[in-house]
Design a protein around this motif. Structure first.
Motif, PDB file in Angstrom:
ATOM      1  N   GLN A 287      33.202  54.072 -29.931  1.00  0.00           N
ATOM      2  CA  GLN A 287      31.753  53.870 -29.866  1.00  0.00           C
ATOM      3  C   GLN A 287      31.400  52.724 -28.911  1.00  0.00           C
ATOM      4  OE1 GLN A 287      30.742  53.285 -33.985  1.00  0.00           O
ATOM      5  NE2 GLN A 287      30.599  55.465 -34.417  1.00  0.00           N
ATOM      6  N   GLN A 288      32.170  51.658 -28.960  1.00  0.00           N
ATOM      7  CA  GLN A 288      31.927  50.546 -28.038  1.00  0.00           C
ATOM      8  C   GLN A 288      32.173  50.966 -26.598  1.00  0.00           C
ATOM      9  OE1 GLN A 288      34.008  46.968 -29.037  1.00  0.00           O
ATOM     10  NE2 GLN A 288      33.014  46.752 -31.025  1.00  0.00           N
ATOM     11  N   ARG A 289      33.194  51.779 -26.392  1.00  0.00           N
ATOM     12  CA  ARG A 289      33.503  52.245 -25.034  1.00  0.00           C
ATOM     13  C   ARG A 289      32.358  53.094 -24.502  1.00  0.00           C
ATOM     14  NH1 ARG A 289      38.120  54.029 -26.148  1.00  0.00           N
ATOM     15  NH2 ARG A 289      37.604  56.210 -26.516  1.00  0.00           N
ATOM     16  N   MET A 290      31.813  53.991 -25.321  1.00  0.00           N
ATOM     17  CA  MET A 290      30.710  54.833 -24.880  1.00  0.00           C
ATOM     18  C   MET A 290      29.430  54.018 -24.661  1.00  0.00           C
ATOM     19  SD  MET A 290      31.807  57.723 -24.292  1.00  0.00           S
ATOM     20  CE  MET A 290      33.315  58.647 -24.553  1.00  0.00           C
ATOM     21  N   ALA A 291      29.192  53.041 -25.519  1.00  0.00           N
ATOM     22  CA  ALA A 291      28.012  52.194 -25.342  1.00  0.00           C
ATOM     23  C   ALA A 291      28.110  51.409 -24.035  1.00  0.00           C
ATOM     24  CB  ALA A 291      27.879  51.240 -26.530  1.00  0.00           C
ATOM     25  N   ARG A 292      29.310  50.945 -23.721  1.00  0.00           N
ATOM     26  CA  ARG A 292      29.508  50.220 -22.470  1.00  0.00           C
ATOM     27  C   ARG A 292      29.288  51.139 -21.268  1.00  0.00           C
ATOM     28  NH1 ARG A 292      34.475  49.113 -23.114  1.00  0.00           N
ATOM     29  NH2 ARG A 292      34.061  47.474 -24.620  1.00  0.00           N
ATOM     30  N   PHE A 293      29.770  52.387 -21.381  1.00  0.00           N
ATOM     31  CA  PHE A 293      29.566  53.346 -20.277  1.00  0.00           C
ATOM     32  C   PHE A 293      28.091  53.612 -20.042  1.00  0.00           C
ATOM     33  CE2 PHE A 293      28.503  57.841 -19.543  1.00  0.00           C
ATOM     34  CZ  PHE A 293      28.854  57.933 -18.208  1.00  0.00           C
ATOM     35  N   TRP A 294      27.336  53.884 -21.104  1.00  0.00           N
ATOM     36  CA  TRP A 294      25.924  54.210 -20.934  1.00  0.00           C
ATOM     37  C   TRP A 294      25.132  53.011 -20.418  1.00  0.00           C
ATOM     38  CZ3 TRP A 294      23.630  58.664 -20.425  1.00  0.00           C
ATOM     39  CH2 TRP A 294      24.265  59.809 -20.924  1.00  0.00           C
ATOM     40  N   TYR A 295      25.561  51.816 -20.783  1.00  0.00           N
ATOM     41  CA  TYR A 295      24.884  50.622 -20.258  1.00  0.00           C
ATOM     42  C   TYR A 295      25.021  50.565 -18.735  1.00  0.00           C
ATOM     43  CZ  TYR A 295      24.163  45.720 -19.045  1.00  0.00           C
ATOM     44  OH  TYR A 295      23.734  44.564 -18.450  1.00  0.00           O
ATOM     45  N   TRP A 296      26.236  50.672 -18.213  1.00  0.00           N
ATOM     46  CA  TRP A 296      26.453  50.600 -16.774  1.00  0.00           C
ATOM     47  C   TRP A 296      25.932  51.834 -16.054  1.00  0.00           C
ATOM     48  CZ3 TRP A 296      27.251  46.146 -14.727  1.00  0.00           C
ATOM     49  CH2 TRP A 296      27.920  45.161 -15.431  1.00  0.00           C
ATOM     50  N   HIS A 297      26.015  52.979 -16.738  1.00  0.00           N
ATOM     51  CA  HIS A 297      25.511  54.220 -16.158  1.00  0.00           C
ATOM     52  C   HIS A 297      24.006  54.129 -15.904  1.00  0.00           C
ATOM     53  CE1 HIS A 297      24.887  58.526 -15.584  1.00  0.00           C
ATOM     54  NE2 HIS A 297      23.986  58.504 -16.546  1.00  0.00           N
ATOM     55  N   LEU A 298      23.260  53.749 -16.935  1.00  0.00           N
ATOM     56  CA  LEU A 298      21.808  53.652 -16.780  1.00  0.00           C
ATOM     57  C   LEU A 298      21.426  52.499 -15.860  1.00  0.00           C
ATOM     58  CD1 LEU A 298      20.656  54.328 -20.443  1.00  0.00           C
ATOM     59  CD2 LEU A 298      20.514  55.871 -18.480  1.00  0.00           C
ATOM     60  N   LEU A 299      22.153  51.393 -15.922  1.00  0.00           N
ATOM     61  CA  LEU A 299      21.854  50.269 -15.045  1.00  0.00           C
ATOM     62  C   LEU A 299      22.028  50.666 -13.578  1.00  0.00           C
ATOM     63  CD1 LEU A 299      21.167  47.256 -14.747  1.00  0.00           C
ATOM     64  CD2 LEU A 299      23.627  46.778 -14.875  1.00  0.00           C
ATOM     65  N   TYR A 300      23.065  51.445 -13.290  1.00  0.00           N
ATOM     66  CA  TYR A 300      23.302  51.856 -11.898  1.00  0.00           C
ATOM     67  C   TYR A 300      22.169  52.743 -11.390  1.00  0.00           C
ATOM     68  CZ  TYR A 300      25.139  54.393  -7.927  1.00  0.00           C
ATOM     69  OH  TYR A 300      25.280  54.958  -6.681  1.00  0.00           O
ATOM     70  N   TRP A 301      21.848  53.792 -12.164  1.00  0.00           N
ATOM     71  CA  TRP A 301      20.852  54.747 -11.672  1.00  0.00           C
ATOM     72  C   TRP A 301      19.451  54.138 -11.638  1.00  0.00           C
ATOM     73  CZ3 TRP A 301      21.989  58.477  -8.725  1.00  0.00           C
ATOM     74  CH2 TRP A 301      23.170  59.204  -8.870  1.00  0.00           C
ATOM     75  N   LEU A 302      19.106  53.311 -12.601  1.00  0.00           N
ATOM     76  CA  LEU A 302      17.788  52.672 -12.576  1.00  0.00           C
ATOM     77  C   LEU A 302      17.688  51.667 -11.433  1.00  0.00           C
ATOM     78  CD1 LEU A 302      17.121  52.158 -16.394  1.00  0.00           C
ATOM     79  CD2 LEU A 302      16.195  53.922 -14.883  1.00  0.00           C
ATOM     80  N   SER A 303      18.808  50.993 -11.141  1.00  0.00           N
ATOM     81  CA  SER A 303      18.802  50.084  -9.990  1.00  0.00           C
ATOM     82  C   SER A 303      18.632  50.867  -8.696  1.00  0.00           C
ATOM     83  CB  SER A 303      20.108  49.281  -9.962  1.00  0.00           C
ATOM     84  OG  SER A 303      20.244  48.491 -11.123  1.00  0.00           O
ATOM     85  N   TYR A 304      19.324  52.013  -8.609  1.00  0.00           N
ATOM     86  CA  TYR A 304      19.169  52.860  -7.421  1.00  0.00           C
ATOM     87  C   TYR A 304      17.726  53.324  -7.278  1.00  0.00           C
ATOM     88  CZ  TYR A 304      19.014  57.235  -4.805  1.00  0.00           C
ATOM     89  OH  TYR A 304      18.669  58.232  -3.943  1.00  0.00           O
TER      90      TYR A 304
END
Length: 361
Positions: free
Chosen positions: A8-25
């Motif tokens: 669960q922590q691994r998936m939460a970390r993925f979604w954090y960086w995933h959304l941060l990347y696309w929203l930054s783009y």
């Protein structure tokens, strides 16, 4: 940490960086469009909602794809190939969709440019964010595999340590049960039923303590002293008046946790090398003291002869095992000291109290 919580922590970390990347783009793209498009005397809103739609589709696809692939333990090269098999067709589809939406709903800023060049620019504009996301994902995957490798190494080291501790625990005196049963048989022959019953009860206390604590999980100090009392009482039945036990314990006892069967090797060694080899009476003194930083447990063999002792280089197997067990459990925060003077032999355990509140990791 359980495997479920780690996942669960691994998936939460993925979604954090995933959304941060696309929203930054998307933020960078909005800023770019709000400056570039008005210079062409065009409205920026058609471009903004087109890129918002394309980005949203990328978020959904790469999110589902990344979540699925992150849960798989695959080598990096295999992982990269699997991602490219999905991302390359998706890239071409997004290029066609972008060009169609811009041509239909927004004026073309590159009217004087050939169609081949337009598609070439479109390929790059769609490829760059996908390539960036792929790089971010591969970094997360590399970190995950590296962390999994470290965890596996720690688990193997812990298993090896526990196996070694178990071996050391079971390398106790194999003659203990034999001698105890002989003493019990003697009491039965003498028709001393009361003492035989007491011996069986003490044996049950000791064996229950030994069998209950199989994993070196720390136990209250009182439980360990109860087991030692049972062991000593059994030996007193065996040796009779020749063996006297003197206890010097603080009241109340310190509320500390120690590994099970940590004190028995000291008592076992005293019985084997002093009482069993001495014709006269002998007193075993068990003393427990707590200083500001350490717990001191001393077992003194008062009256033992000098030739019944041992040098550090000639320690019996049970004391050698005890020293190794202390090293595995406490490292440099615990020690076993052996000494001799005119009054007898002294074995002392010194353990830092800070290591006796929580089990060693």
């Amino acid at each position: 940490m359980t495997a479920t919580s780690a996942g669960q922590q691994r998936m939460a970390r993925f979604w954090y960086w995933h959304l941060l990347y696309w929203l930054s783009y998307l933020l960078v793209k909005f800023t770019h469009l709000s400056v570039l498009v008005p210079l062409q005397d065009e409205s920026s809103w058609p471009y903004i909602w087109i890129y918002s739609l394309v980005t949203l589709l990328n978020i959904l696809l790469t999110g589902i794809l990344g979540q699925h692939e992150l849960a798989q333990q695959r080598p990096l090269l295999v992982q990269l190939k699997r991602l490219l098999l999905v991302l390359l067709p998706w890239w071409l589809l997004m290029v066609l969709l972008r060009q169609y939406l811009i041509t239909t709903y927004a004026s073309d800023m590159l009217q004087d440019v050939s169609s081949n060049l337009k598609y070439f620019l479109a390929f790059n504009l769609v490829l760059l964010p996908l390539a960036g996301w792929l790089a971010v994902f591969m970094l997360l995957k590399t970190n995950q595999l590296h962390f999994a490798g470290l965890v596996k190494q720690q688990q193997l080291a812990k298993q090896a340590r526990q196996a070694r501790l178990k071996v050391l625990r079971y390398q106790l005196n194999p003659h203990f049960m034999f001698n105890t049963l002989n003493a019990l048989n003697a009491l039965i022959v003498q028709r001393n039923g009361h003492d035989a019953e007491q011996l069986i009860q003490h044996l049950c206390v000791y064996l229950r303590h030994s069998l209950k604590n199989q994993q070196d999980e720390f136990i209250p100090l009182q439980q360990e002293l109860d087991a030692l009392t049972a062991y000593m009482t059994i030996q007193q039945v065996r040796f009779g008046q020749r063996l006297q036990i003197s206890w010097q314990l603080p009241q109340p006892l310190p509320e500390l946790l120690i590994p099970p069967l940590l004190l028995q090797p000291l008592a076992e060694n005293a019985i084997q090398y002093s009482v069993a080899e001495t014709a006269g009476a002998l007193c075993l003194l068990v003393r427990l003291e707590q200083s500001a930083t350490h717990l001191h447990i001393t077992l003194a063999q008062q009256g033992a002869e000098h030739n019944a002792g041992w040098a550090d280089a000639q320690r019996p197997v049970n004391l050698t095992n005890l020293t190794e067990r202390l090293q595995l459990l406490f490292g440099q925060t615990a020690s076993l000291t052996l000494s001799y003077n005119a009054t007898g032999f002294y074995s002392q355990l010194n353990i830092a109290t800070e290591a006796l509140h929580e089990p060693a990791a």
